[in-house]
Design a protein around this motif. Sequence first.
Motif, PDB file in Angstrom:
ATOM      1  N   ARG A 254       0.828  -1.211   0.000  1.00 46.00           N
ATOM      2  CA  ARG A 254       0.000   0.000   0.000  1.00 46.00           C
ATOM      3  C   ARG A 254       0.859   1.256   0.000  1.00 46.00           C
ATOM      4  NH1 ARG A 254      -5.428   0.319   1.667  1.00 46.00           N
ATOM      5  NH2 ARG A 254      -6.452  -1.681   1.679  1.00 46.00           N
ATOM      6  N   VAL A 287      -6.636   6.554  -0.755  1.00 44.04           N
ATOM      7  CA  VAL A 287      -5.925   7.672  -1.375  1.00 44.04           C
ATOM      8  C   VAL A 287      -6.909   8.826  -1.410  1.00 44.04           C
ATOM      9  CG1 VAL A 287      -4.849   8.559  -3.477  1.00 44.04           C
ATOM     10  CG2 VAL A 287      -4.513   6.171  -2.807  1.00 44.04           C
ATOM     11  N   MET A 346      -7.316   2.380  -4.037  1.00 41.62           N
ATOM     12  CA  MET A 346      -6.160   1.955  -3.239  1.00 41.62           C
ATOM     13  C   MET A 346      -6.365   0.494  -2.887  1.00 41.62           C
ATOM     14  SD  MET A 346      -3.462   1.878  -1.351  1.00 41.62           S
ATOM     15  CE  MET A 346      -2.656   3.437  -1.029  1.00 41.62           C
TER      16      MET A 346
END
Length: 369
Positions: A254, A287, A346
């Motif tokens: 991530r 995000v 994300m």
Amino acid sequence: MTSPRFIPVSEPDIGELEVRYVTEAVRSGWVSSIGPFVERFESDFAKFCQVKHAIAVSNGTTALHVALLALGVGPGDEVIIPDLTFVATGNAVLYCGAKPVLVDVSPDTWCIDPAEVEKAITTRTKVILPVHLYGHPADMDALLALARPRKIAVLEDAAEAHGAKCRGKVVGGIGDIGCFSFYGNKILTTGEGGMVTTNDDHLAARVRFLKDHAMDPKRRYFHPEVGYNYRMTNIQAALGCAQLERADELLAKRRGVMDAYREGLAGLDGVQLNPHASWADPVPWMVCLVQDRVPADVLAARLRDQGIDTRPFFVPMHELPTFRSALALALPQADRLAGRGLNLPMAASLDADCVSGILRPVRSALSAL
Ligand SMILES: *Cc1c(COP(=O)(O)O)cnc(C)c1O
């Protein structure tokens, strides 16, 4: 032309280890909330959070409800929460019959602003409930400095921030009690699931008691109080054990995705991604893109045409009909962020090509003025 691939805003990363543990749980016959994976998940998660107790529950919302009950929150009490959060934070306060007090967020963290919290404290304030929003920790030191001398409890809503740190301390174990969610879009998932974390033996015992029908630990089927069935199943915990073993890997992936977004959007004036305070080690949950160039809903529609899924920011609590009667101070920061923010895809499984495929239409939408 529509892109051949649909990119969801979030996607769990389920691997062979998860399949193996879940299969083992199902085959063992321990399918409900008794079973070895539940205990293992609790003790592994306590280690992960560097906290003494971790108690598995059915989801993040029930974690918040039972944690507030364990703190003794009821009618007449006020609980200070950030205006910008997922509705579950505020709903848990309403379930207890207490009054939510909505406070603005800080532009540096997007989390509850300690200076605003100070203005909102009254003699009825029972709990300060910071949310580590979008993976960034709230300023726990400032909040504890307000709470401790006044004997106000601090409950951390860490549903979006597994493994984040505030001045080197892991969230969930900094305040009196912490809550996590393992919903499918969270950093670690059990499908549905939650955890309550605390260093306090008494609070841990209260949570264990209340989440399992408030049964007297010494007398079976004797229930001296109204309790709840907020238990996690052994199957969910099996999934959780595998996810937790892979936590470093999932977080590293991530972080790579977040870095790719930061690089790809660098140099665009007035375009901000997730905040990062100097004292914080945030974790990348969503995000978060905040900008003034294009209305967020217009950008979302442009991306949807390209097969790219997005989410708006949370609607501030003060705009929800069920929180109209909540007490609130001025909330300009929450309004500003909610009006301009958009969550872009994300997931640990996104690769660099995918991210550049997302950034191309984002950049062109933001530049075409
Ligand atoms: C996801 C979330 C919750 C609730 O978790 P569930 O497991 O979906 O009940 C609570 N608070 C915040 C801030 C969340 O993002």
